[in-house]
Structure formats: structure tokens, C-alpha cells
Design a protein around this motif. Sequence first.
Motif, PDB file in Angstrom:
ATOM      1  N   ASN A  22       0.851  -1.187   0.000  1.00 54.73           N
ATOM      2  CA  ASN A  22       0.000   0.000   0.000  1.00 54.73           C
ATOM      3  C   ASN A  22       0.887   1.237   0.000  1.00 54.73           C
ATOM      4  O   ASN A  22       1.691   1.440   0.916  1.00 54.73           O
ATOM      5  CB  ASN A  22      -0.914  -0.009   1.234  1.00 54.73           C
ATOM      6  CG  ASN A  22      -1.912   1.139   1.217  1.00 54.73           C
ATOM      7  OD1 ASN A  22      -1.979   1.923   0.268  1.00 54.73           O
ATOM      8  ND2 ASN A  22      -2.693   1.240   2.271  1.00 54.73           N
ATOM      9  N   LEU A  23       0.744   2.069  -1.022  1.00 53.37           N
ATOM     10  CA  LEU A  23       1.600   3.247  -1.163  1.00 53.37           C
ATOM     11  C   LEU A  23       1.092   4.447  -0.371  1.00 53.37           C
ATOM     12  O   LEU A  23       1.784   5.465  -0.300  1.00 53.37           O
ATOM     13  CB  LEU A  23       1.732   3.624  -2.640  1.00 53.37           C
ATOM     14  CG  LEU A  23       2.335   2.531  -3.539  1.00 53.37           C
ATOM     15  CD1 LEU A  23       2.369   2.996  -4.992  1.00 53.37           C
ATOM     16  CD2 LEU A  23       3.724   2.144  -3.066  1.00 53.37           C
ATOM     17  N   LEU A  24      -0.092   4.341   0.208  1.00 49.51           N
ATOM     18  CA  LEU A  24      -0.610   5.428   1.048  1.00 49.51           C
ATOM     19  C   LEU A  24      -0.069   5.281   2.466  1.00 49.51           C
ATOM     20  O   LEU A  24       0.013   4.173   3.004  1.00 49.51           O
ATOM     21  CB  LEU A  24      -2.135   5.423   1.079  1.00 49.51           C
ATOM     22  CG  LEU A  24      -2.858   5.868  -0.192  1.00 49.51           C
ATOM     23  CD1 LEU A  24      -4.373   5.764  -0.008  1.00 49.51           C
ATOM     24  CD2 LEU A  24      -2.478   7.295  -0.573  1.00 49.51           C
ATOM     25  N   ARG A  25       0.273   6.384   3.055  1.00 49.30           N
ATOM     26  CA  ARG A  25       0.771   6.402   4.431  1.00 49.30           C
ATOM     27  C   ARG A  25      -0.380   6.683   5.390  1.00 49.30           C
ATOM     28  O   ARG A  25      -1.260   7.492   5.094  1.00 49.30           O
ATOM     29  CB  ARG A  25       1.858   7.472   4.571  1.00 49.30           C
ATOM     30  CG  ARG A  25       2.441   7.571   5.959  1.00 49.30           C
ATOM     31  CD  ARG A  25       3.457   8.684   6.048  1.00 49.30           C
ATOM     32  NE  ARG A  25       3.916   8.873   7.419  1.00 49.30           N
ATOM     33  CZ  ARG A  25       4.694   9.856   7.826  1.00 49.30           C
ATOM     34  NH1 ARG A  25       5.131  10.750   6.949  1.00 49.30           N
ATOM     35  NH2 ARG A  25       5.058   9.956   9.094  1.00 49.30           N
ATOM     36  N   ASN A  26      -0.371   6.009   6.526  1.00 45.37           N
ATOM     37  CA  ASN A  26      -1.335   6.272   7.586  1.00 45.37           C
ATOM     38  C   ASN A  26      -2.777   6.202   7.068  1.00 45.37           C
ATOM     39  O   ASN A  26      -3.551   7.154   7.201  1.00 45.37           O
ATOM     40  CB  ASN A  26      -1.049   7.654   8.211  1.00 45.37           C
ATOM     41  CG  ASN A  26      -1.913   7.945   9.415  1.00 45.37           C
ATOM     42  OD1 ASN A  26      -2.354   7.047  10.123  1.00 45.37           O
ATOM     43  ND2 ASN A  26      -2.187   9.233   9.635  1.00 45.37           N
ATOM     44  N   PRO A  27      -3.181   5.078   6.488  1.00 41.38           N
ATOM     45  CA  PRO A  27      -4.519   5.003   5.879  1.00 41.38           C
ATOM     46  C   PRO A  27      -5.668   4.881   6.868  1.00 41.38           C
ATOM     47  O   PRO A  27      -6.823   5.113   6.498  1.00 41.38           O
ATOM     48  CB  PRO A  27      -4.424   3.746   5.015  1.00 41.38           C
ATOM     49  CG  PRO A  27      -3.434   2.885   5.719  1.00 41.38           C
ATOM     50  CD  PRO A  27      -2.418   3.832   6.301  1.00 41.38           C
ATOM     51  N   CYS A  28      -5.361   4.532   8.112  1.00 42.42           N
ATOM     52  CA  CYS A  28      -6.436   4.290   9.082  1.00 42.42           C
ATOM     53  C   CYS A  28      -6.436   5.272  10.252  1.00 42.42           C
ATOM     54  O   CYS A  28      -7.215   5.098  11.197  1.00 42.42           O
ATOM     55  CB  CYS A  28      -6.337   2.863   9.622  1.00 42.42           C
ATOM     56  SG  CYS A  28      -6.378   1.595   8.345  1.00 42.42           S
ATOM     57  N   GLY A  29      -5.574   6.283  10.212  1.00 42.21           N
ATOM     58  CA  GLY A  29      -5.578   7.280  11.276  1.00 42.21           C
ATOM     59  C   GLY A  29      -4.785   6.899  12.501  1.00 42.21           C
ATOM     60  O   GLY A  29      -4.923   7.556  13.547  1.00 42.21           O
ATOM     61  N   GLU A  30      -3.937   5.878  12.409  1.00 41.29           N
ATOM     62  CA  GLU A  30      -3.133   5.490  13.571  1.00 41.29           C
ATOM     63  C   GLU A  30      -2.167   6.595  13.979  1.00 41.29           C
ATOM     64  O   GLU A  30      -1.743   6.670  15.129  1.00 41.29           O
ATOM     65  CB  GLU A  30      -2.350   4.210  13.254  1.00 41.29           C
ATOM     66  CG  GLU A  30      -3.220   2.991  12.998  1.00 41.29           C
ATOM     67  CD  GLU A  30      -3.919   2.498  14.249  1.00 41.29           C
ATOM     68  OE1 GLU A  30      -3.532   2.930  15.360  1.00 41.29           O
ATOM     69  OE2 GLU A  30      -4.838   1.679  14.128  1.00 41.29           O
ATOM     70  N   GLU A  31      -1.823   7.470  13.025  1.00 38.71           N
ATOM     71  CA  GLU A  31      -0.920   8.592  13.306  1.00 38.71           C
ATOM     72  C   GLU A  31      -1.657   9.924  13.138  1.00 38.71           C
ATOM     73  O   GLU A  31      -1.071  10.898  12.679  1.00 38.71           O
ATOM     74  CB  GLU A  31       0.289   8.537  12.371  1.00 38.71           C
ATOM     75  CG  GLU A  31       1.081   7.251  12.442  1.00 38.71           C
ATOM     76  CD  GLU A  31       2.177   7.196  11.393  1.00 38.71           C
ATOM     77  OE1 GLU A  31       3.119   8.028  11.477  1.00 38.71           O
ATOM     78  OE2 GLU A  31       2.091   6.348  10.487  1.00 38.71           O
ATOM     79  N   ASP A  32      -2.916   9.943  13.517  1.00 41.83           N
ATOM     80  CA  ASP A  32      -3.764  11.128  13.371  1.00 41.83           C
ATOM     81  C   ASP A  32      -3.818  11.521  11.890  1.00 41.83           C
ATOM     82  O   ASP A  32      -4.201  10.691  11.074  1.00 41.83           O
ATOM     83  CB  ASP A  32      -3.244  12.267  14.256  1.00 41.83           C
ATOM     84  CG  ASP A  32      -4.307  13.347  14.467  1.00 41.83           C
ATOM     85  OD1 ASP A  32      -5.448  13.000  14.835  1.00 41.83           O
ATOM     86  OD2 ASP A  32      -3.993  14.518  14.240  1.00 41.83           O
ATOM     87  N   LEU A  33      -3.411  12.732  11.507  1.00 43.75           N
ATOM     88  CA  LEU A  33      -3.456  13.141  10.106  1.00 43.75           C
ATOM     89  C   LEU A  33      -2.065  13.176   9.465  1.00 43.75           C
ATOM     90  O   LEU A  33      -1.892  13.771   8.399  1.00 43.75           O
ATOM     91  CB  LEU A  33      -4.107  14.530   9.990  1.00 43.75           C
ATOM     92  CG  LEU A  33      -5.625  14.564  10.234  1.00 43.75           C
ATOM     93  CD1 LEU A  33      -6.113  16.001  10.380  1.00 43.75           C
ATOM     94  CD2 LEU A  33      -6.363  13.865   9.102  1.00 43.75           C
ATOM     95  N   GLU A  34      -1.100  12.532  10.088  1.00 45.14           N
ATOM     96  CA  GLU A  34       0.257  12.503   9.550  1.00 45.14           C
ATOM     97  C   GLU A  34       0.265  11.870   8.163  1.00 45.14           C
ATOM     98  O   GLU A  34      -0.355  10.832   7.923  1.00 45.14           O
ATOM     99  CB  GLU A  34       1.163  11.707  10.492  1.00 45.14           C
ATOM    100  CG  GLU A  34       2.631  11.818  10.195  1.00 45.14           C
ATOM    101  CD  GLU A  34       3.200  13.176  10.533  1.00 45.14           C
ATOM    102  OE1 GLU A  34       4.206  13.559   9.898  1.00 45.14           O
ATOM    103  OE2 GLU A  34       2.644  13.851  11.418  1.00 45.14           O
TER     104      GLU A  34
END
Length: 329
Positions: free
Chosen positions: A155-167
Motif C-alpha cells: 500500500n503506497l498510502l501512508r497512515n490510511p487508518c488514522g493510527e498517526e492522526d493526520l500525519e
Amino acid sequence: MRPRPGPPGPAPALLAQPPPPASIRAAPRRAGPGTRPLPRKSVGQPEEASPEEQQEEACAEESNAGEERPEEEEEEAAYLDELPEPLLLRVLAELPAAELVQACRLVCLRWKELVDGAPLWLLKCQQEGLVPEGGAEDERDHWQQFYFLSKRRRNLLRNPCGEEDLEGWCDVEHGGDGWRVEDLPGDCGLEFIHDESVKKFFASSFEWCRKAQVIDLQAEGYWEELLDTTQPAIVVKDWYSGRSDAGCLYELTVKLLSEHEDVLAEFNSGQVAVPQDSEDGGWIEISHTFTDYGPGVRFVRFEHGGQDSVYWKGWFGARVTNSSVWVEP
């Protein structure tokens, strides 16, 4: 009267003496006080060489060693060259893929043909579990490309589920009360049963909330020739949901961009309405696959957003999670 001495007679002959024995003749002369002893050479030990001579000897040894190495390498290369092709393929398949392409391919014409051919990469795919054992060669034309794409698949998207808030997200629009990250299942929501690792989601508010990510494909390891010639499938996915006590709107827009950010291909879901107490219920997946998009694609811009349809203060708008962008082999 004392008589005058007569004329001197002949001198008495010296007594003949035998020559000294050889042991005495060979004996070295002892140095007396103040006498500098003669230098003596040691027996059985080589003379110490000067620093210059030592350096010359070292250079000569290195030169001789350098002459031996090419001969050894030639013998090794000749040995490998005599191997039957199936055995040589197995030897090459043990090497890292980068070394095969960057080094082994340049050794000789035979190795170049093996590295460019399908059997070697099919074997590597089988050895690394990318395809089942016994996969037929004619099932796929470009096993080398399949191998590299499979090794990069993620998966090329970073932080897709909000584990890092909006990072990792950019162009964030906080309409209404803005985005908020919540734990699943959230108020009036359902668990995400499609992937147990997903624990959080993004919740939108009473005005449009949007956020995006731009993926640099070359920075992710996909080279120009691959993108322009092979044009591998680019698959985008997203999951959205509403609340049981309020309706909402959701929208997804994905663009394939050139080096200068010209839009070469685009997908837009339009505004999707999720009514209150929807029969679909739960989480809904939306996906799109880009193929035959033409040369020049260098970036993928992924953007999604949502809002509620009742205009209530708080976070009653569309919920999103587990977003993804994949380059498929």
C-alpha cells in the motif's frame, strides 16, 4: 795499548724458522685498545634490506598477485560457462535481483540472454513464493517485470487508518468541526470485519472535510521504462460508512499525473449519499483500476472527503478508513 777493532765481518745468518701453522695464520687479529674492529658478516641470516628495497619487493609481490587473480577469475568464468543451462540458471537464481541486472547481465552474451529471459525470473518467483511451484512459462510474458512488481507490492498510502492522526495527509480541509480520528466501532457504528488490524477511522463533520496524498511513483521504486512501456495496473480502494442516526455524503477522486502534474487519467466517484439506517449498513468498499493509461505517469493523487447531510454540529459525517493505492504485477 788497546788493539783497534778490525773491519766488520759478515752479518751472522738468521736462523731459519718454519712458517707458523695454518691455525695461527688464519686466526683473526684481536683488536687492541683504540683499535676499530673489522665488520663481520653473520652466517646463515640474510642481510636486512633497506626501506626502499622492501617497498620494491612489496610492489613486485602485488604485481605478481595481480597477474594471478585474472587467471583465477578466467578459470572460474570458464568453469561456469561450461555448466549446463539448467544448472547455471539455478546458480544465478541464488543471486540478488539487483546484481543480476546490474552486474551479471554484463559478463557475456550468454549471461545477458539468461538474465533477460523468462526461465530465470520464473525460477526466482517460484523460489520466493511469488507463484506456485510448477507455474507454466507461457502464463506470463514478462516474468522479470512480474518479479520486481511483486517485490514492491504494498500500500503506497501512508497512515490510511488514522493510527498517526493526520500525519502523511496534505491539502487537509477541516469543514465544520473538522476531521477527527475515532476508535472503531464509534458511536452508532459497526466494527470493520474485513480486516482485524484496522482499529481506527477518520470522521467528517457538518461541512465538507477533505484530505489528500500525492504518491511519487519513481521515489517508490517504479522506473520510467516500466511505467511508460508496461503500464502496470494501478488499483485504488477506499472504505466508507455512515452512522445509523444520521445520513452523510462521501466522495473519492483519484488522478494520475505527469511530471509537470498534468492530469493523464482520472476517476471520480461523484457524491455518494449514504442514508440514515441504510440497508447496506456497515462499511462499503469502493475501488477503481487504471490500465492502458499511456506513457508519462509519474504521480498518483488520492483525495477523499465527506460530510453529514443533516448539518449537525460534531462528527456525524462520512467515515473513511483502510484507503489504499497499489501497483499490481
